[in-house]
Design an enzyme around this catalytic site. Structure first.
Site, PDB file in Angstrom:
ATOM      1  N   ASP A   1      28.992  16.837 -21.629  1.00  0.00           N
ATOM      2  CA  ASP A   1      30.053  17.636 -21.016  1.00  0.00           C
ATOM      3  C   ASP A   1      31.385  17.422 -21.738  1.00  0.00           C
ATOM      4  OD1 ASP A   1      31.110  19.393 -19.124  1.00  0.00           O
ATOM      5  OD2 ASP A   1      31.727  17.762 -17.810  1.00  0.00           O
TER       6      ASP A   1
ATOM      7  N   ASN B   1      24.541  28.127 -16.701  1.00  0.00           N
ATOM      8  CA  ASN B   1      25.355  28.501 -17.856  1.00  0.00           C
ATOM      9  C   ASN B   1      25.176  29.962 -18.257  1.00  0.00           C
ATOM     10  OD1 ASN B   1      25.086  25.274 -19.566  1.00  0.00           O
ATOM     11  ND2 ASN B   1      26.622  26.028 -18.134  1.00  0.00           N
TER      12      ASN B   1
END
Length: 263
Positions: A28, A76
């Protein structure tokens, strides 16, 4: 002491202690890394591939059996179409560029998730590399692509229900091991360590079933800055924790005593 010397010393110390069998990483912070430098978000994802390469090499060198990287989540797909397309291009480039290194180092490439959703120009090189590395006996590198932990559990539950309906399993006798045969991670070692970068303190739908007894390591480093030294520190943290699995410290110490005596 310079950085290479620090890394070498830390790596020697880590190698001297029990190693996690399976490490999962939530990669991340790519977008924030780019934005803090005034760059397009995609440049953060591009730089992130260097971290993937370095951490994979380090894990292989340490003798870790399995490394699972959260590369693209089910959620996503909801990102801007331009960013999703750029990520797919980078994934294809990664598969083509790293092909030789994966094969030359005996790594077996694996993919978990709803990979059928990936575009054909990504699935083709992915399928080829998975097939060509299938007999490699070194570390298993799993890319979590179009992956979600809840989605995985639901997928496994449906397959289990189908097996019960076909009479292959008795509903009243289903064990954890039966259920795990239908998970995308089937055949991988138990998850021992989960790492999340960028300072966020959540698991984001990653390996929900598998992390039941995993140790967790959270680091402030953004993924493009997460390299060998950060990875070694996370492994070192894991090695300093007591793995009790519901037992007391005294029980764990008694069970470890015979093994320590043999060492």
């Amino acid at each position: 002491m310079d950085r290479p010397s620090v890394i070498s010393t830390l790596e020697q110390a880590v190698k001297a202690r029990p190693m996690p069998r399976h490490v999962g990483i939530i990669m991340d912070g790519n977008g924030r890394w780019a934005e803090s430098r005034g760059l397009p978000r995609l440049e953060g994802h591009r730089e992130a591939t260097s971290s993937v390469r370095e951490v994979t090499r380090t894990a292989r060198r340490l003798g870790i059996q399995a490394l699972t990287l959260y590369a693209f989540s089910s959620q996503n797909w909801a990102r801007p179409a331009e960013e999703v397309a750029g990520l797919m291009d980078l994934l294809r480039e990664y598969l083509e560029r790293e092909r030789a290194e994966i094969l030359d180092n005996g790594i077996r490439l694996n993919a978990i998730g709803d990979v059928d959703r990936l575009p054909r120009y990504v699935r083709d090189p992915l399928d080829r590399l998975r097939a060509d590395s299938a007999h490699n006996t070194g570390m298993v590198l799993s890319l979590a692509l179009s992956y979600g932990g809840r989605e995985e559990i639901l997928h496994a539950a449906r397959r289990l229900a189908e097996a019960v309906e076909r009479g292959e399993l008795a509903a009243g006798r289903v064990e954890e091991s039966d259920f795990e045969q239908f998970l995308w991670t089937q055949g991988l070692p138990p998850l021992d360590l989960m790492v999340r970068t960028s300072g966020e303190l959540r698991v984001s739908n990653f390996l929900l079933w598998q992390m039941a007894y995993a140790e967790m390591c959270f680091t402030d480093a953004l993924w493009p800055d997460f390299r060998t030294d950060e990875f070694l520190r996370c492994v070192s943290q894991y090695q300093q924790r007591e793995r009790r699995f519901g037992l007391t410290s005294a029980q764990v110490q008694r069970e470890d005593a015979p093994q320590q005596a043999k060492a």
